[in-house]
Write an enzyme that holds these catalytic residues in place. Structure first.
Site, short mmCIF file in Angstrom:
data_model
loop_
_atom_site.label_atom_id
_atom_site.label_comp_id
_atom_site.label_asym_id
_atom_site.label_seq_id
_atom_site.Cartn_x
_atom_site.Cartn_y
_atom_site.Cartn_z
N HIS A 85 0.82 -1.22 0.00
CA HIS A 85 0.00 0.00 0.00
C HIS A 85 0.86 1.27 0.00
O HIS A 85 0.33 2.36 -0.21
CB HIS A 85 -0.92 0.04 1.22
CG HIS A 85 -1.97 -1.03 1.23
ND1 HIS A 85 -2.84 -1.21 0.18
CD2 HIS A 85 -2.30 -1.97 2.16
CE1 HIS A 85 -3.66 -2.23 0.46
NE2 HIS A 85 -3.34 -2.71 1.65
N ASP B 283 -2.65 -10.59 -2.10
CA ASP B 283 -3.22 -10.08 -0.86
C ASP B 283 -4.68 -9.73 -1.17
O ASP B 283 -5.00 -9.39 -2.30
CB ASP B 283 -2.46 -8.82 -0.44
CG ASP B 283 -2.87 -8.29 0.92
OD1 ASP B 283 -2.16 -8.56 1.90
OD2 ASP B 283 -3.90 -7.59 0.99
N HIS C 160 -6.31 -7.24 -0.44
CA HIS C 160 -6.47 -5.81 -0.74
C HIS C 160 -5.62 -5.44 -1.95
O HIS C 160 -4.53 -5.99 -2.14
CB HIS C 160 -6.04 -4.97 0.47
CG HIS C 160 -6.74 -5.36 1.73
ND1 HIS C 160 -6.13 -6.10 2.72
CD2 HIS C 160 -8.01 -5.13 2.15
CE1 HIS C 160 -7.00 -6.30 3.71
NE2 HIS C 160 -8.15 -5.73 3.39
N ASP D 273 -4.72 -12.97 3.70
CA ASP D 273 -5.93 -12.41 4.31
C ASP D 273 -7.21 -12.63 3.50
O ASP D 273 -8.27 -12.15 3.88
CB ASP D 273 -5.75 -10.91 4.60
CG ASP D 273 -5.03 -10.17 3.49
OD1 ASP D 273 -4.77 -10.79 2.44
OD2 ASP D 273 -4.74 -8.97 3.66
#
Lengths: 225, 316
Positions: free
Chosen positions: B127, B164, B166, B253
């Protein structure tokens, strides 16, 4: 949520005696679709759209012949011949909600923004509204959507907002929608965080039903109409 | 058996995120435990981290941002840029160690000492933007790794696969105009999950147009949906791009027991995915593959997920 904050201040305008060719050139040059028509002191008298201009002009396949040969044909077509007189407008102190409803009511793509004297101060297009709504939804910033079902009772939303605020999480936006159960409302909070599990657990512990977003992917029986 | 490296350093546990934060030191304990219980340490080459040279951090991040990160940390402030980014006095140094460890691992893979590796680092990276910390990330580990591969090891085309749950906004933005790095990400749909980017229409820009590919998955999606997306989106993209080296942004995740998302992958899917990645590495990059940890917060599931991850890296 006022028009003055969301409008484009740089407005390209045109006079009523300009030719259709000039109108077209302005639209093309500035990559816009609406030209407010003004007279002295920027007083608004009409509007032309790219569609008006295209309808007023011969087909592009004929255009070069007309322009290069007898240009007078197009020179005779003036803005005042095909403009919309007294178009729908908003004023600087009107709200975005006013503009939104008016755009829908009038089925137009842009509204000139005028002051009390009727002078053009800006223009608000559907594109400006889209930018505004991206801001309103908060989705220009990083965040996560959480949906919660609440009872249709005064004070329920506050409880949810308080519970989230206690976790020191900022809100990008909160939308309240009708739920298919008449006695309930769906609250969609866009939270500016990746750290979402703790707050979800907390809301569940407080007895709130978290919304499975996919339940909203299929149309639910409506209780309104 | 392949020669597999495992980047692990107890100092990664020093990055403290305070109470109620999911990105905890215990995540690495769980990963370590899983690998230990699998009896895999005898088979792995454990790599110790070392501090990265400034030049490599600066190959991706703005100097001003790096200085701001340092100053914030030294001043004892607990947050950088967003409240998500909780930190402690060691965070800045640990972020340097994570990058340094990954670059050291790259050297070992590229000089032929190792075939592949799993870098169990903290803090995560995908991120992190050029000039902003976001979503628990400070330095974009994988982006720096890609630049290092290109500049230090003369690798032309780097393929990044980010699974991931996200979207890796930072990695995408860093390379979106760059045709030499292909960024592929599969993640929960951005209308429902952090950070709100990674839509299908984001495909890179300028010279990099067509070198970014996103596969958003709706909430509730599980193994078969993810498998179809990998097969329909990633495999043909790499077929065209022909990466010379593959980096993985590995996030655990999207697992059904991880409450950071509404994606319901099984432990078996993660094994399927890694076997697929090994196939890709064999096909395009001489088997060379470097996996770098991003998210994954379910402490009960991390041991088995990490154990399977490493087991598959070790398999012939």
């Amino acid at each position: 949520m006022f028009v003055s904050r969301s409008m484009s201040r740089k407005v390209v305008t045109i006079y009523k005696d300009a030719t259709v060719v000039e109108a077209r050139e302005k639209l093309d040059k500035h990559h816009i679709r609406h030209l407010p028509v003004v007279e002295k002191d920027d007083i608004l008298i009409g509007i032309v759209t790219d569609r008006d201009v295209r309808s007023a002009m011969p087909s592009v396949h004929l255009q070069s012949g007309h322009l290069n040969g007898d240009g007078n044909v197009l020179a005779d077509i003036k803005v005042k011949d095909f403009m919309t007189i007294a178009p729908a407008v908003v004023t600087l102190s009107d709200t975005i909600q006013d503009a939104l409803l008016l755009l829908q009511e009038k089925r137009v793509g842009a509204l000139p923004v005028v002051d009390k004297q009727g002078r053009v101060k800006g223009i608000l297009s559907v594109r400006d509204l889209m930018r505004t709504f991206i801001q309103v939804l908060g989705i220009g910033e990083p965040g996560t959507l959480v949906g919660v079902v609440v009872e249709e009772k005064v004070g329920q939303l506050k409880k949810v907002v308080d519970a989230i605020t206690e976790e020191e999480i900022s809100f990008g936006s909160v939308l309240v929608a009708k739920h298919w159960d008449k006695n309930k409302r769906a609250v969609f909070a866009y939270l500016l965080t990746l750290n979402i599990s703790a707050v979800k657990r907390k809301l569940a512990k407080l007895g709130y039903e978290l919304i499975d977003p996919m339940d909203w992917a299929i149309e639910q029986p409506s209780n309104s109409d | 058996m392949r020669r597999t490296g495992f980047l692990f350093d107890r100092r990664f546990l020093l990055h403290e995120t305070g109470p109620y934060h999911p990105e905890t030191p215990e995540r690495l304990d769980a990963i370590y435990k899983g690998i230990e219980e699998g009896g895999l340490f005898d088979k792995l080459t454990v790599i110790q981290a070392c501090r990265a040279d400034d030049a490599w951090i600066e190959s991706v991040h703005d100097k001003k941002y790096i200085d701001r990160f340092r100053d914030t940390c030294v001043a004892g402030r607990k947050v950088l840029d967003y409240p998500d980014n909780q930190m402690c006095g060691d965070t800045y140094d640990i972020a340097y160690l994570a990058v340094g460890g990954i670059l050291k691992t790259i050297d070992k893979v590229m000089d032929g000492t190792l075939d592949n590796a799993f870098c169990a680092v903290r803090p995560p990276g995908h991120h992190a933007e050029i000039d902003t910390a976001m979503g628990f990330c400070y330095f974009n580990n994988v982006a720096i790794a890609a630049r290092y591969l290109q500049q230090q090891w003369q690798i032309g085309r780097v393929g990044i696969v980010d699974f991931d749950v996200h979207h890796g906004n930072g990695t995408q933005h860093i390379f979106e105009k760059d045709a030499s790095v292909f960024y592929y990400s599969i993640h929960q749909h951005p209308s429902f999950a952090y950070p709100g980017t990674g839509r299908e229409f984001e495909t890179g820009s300028g010279k990099g147009h067509g070198f970014t590919k996103n596969s958003p998955a709706l909430p509730g999606h599980s193994d078969s949906d993810y498998q179809s997306l990998i097969e329909a989106d990633l495999l043909p993209a790499f077929e065209n791009f022909v990466p010379e080296m593959i980096l993985l942004s590995t996030g655990f995740d999207a697992h059904e027991d991880d409450d950071m998302s509404d994606i319901n992958l099984s432990t078996e899917w993660y094994s399927w995915m890694m076997e697929k990645m090994i196939e890709l590495a064999d096909k395009y990059s001489n088997g060379r593959l470097i996996s770098v940890l991003e998210g994954g917060y379910c402490l009960e599931r991390l041991p088995e997920l990490a154990r399977n991850h490493v087991t598959i890296l070790l398999q012939d």
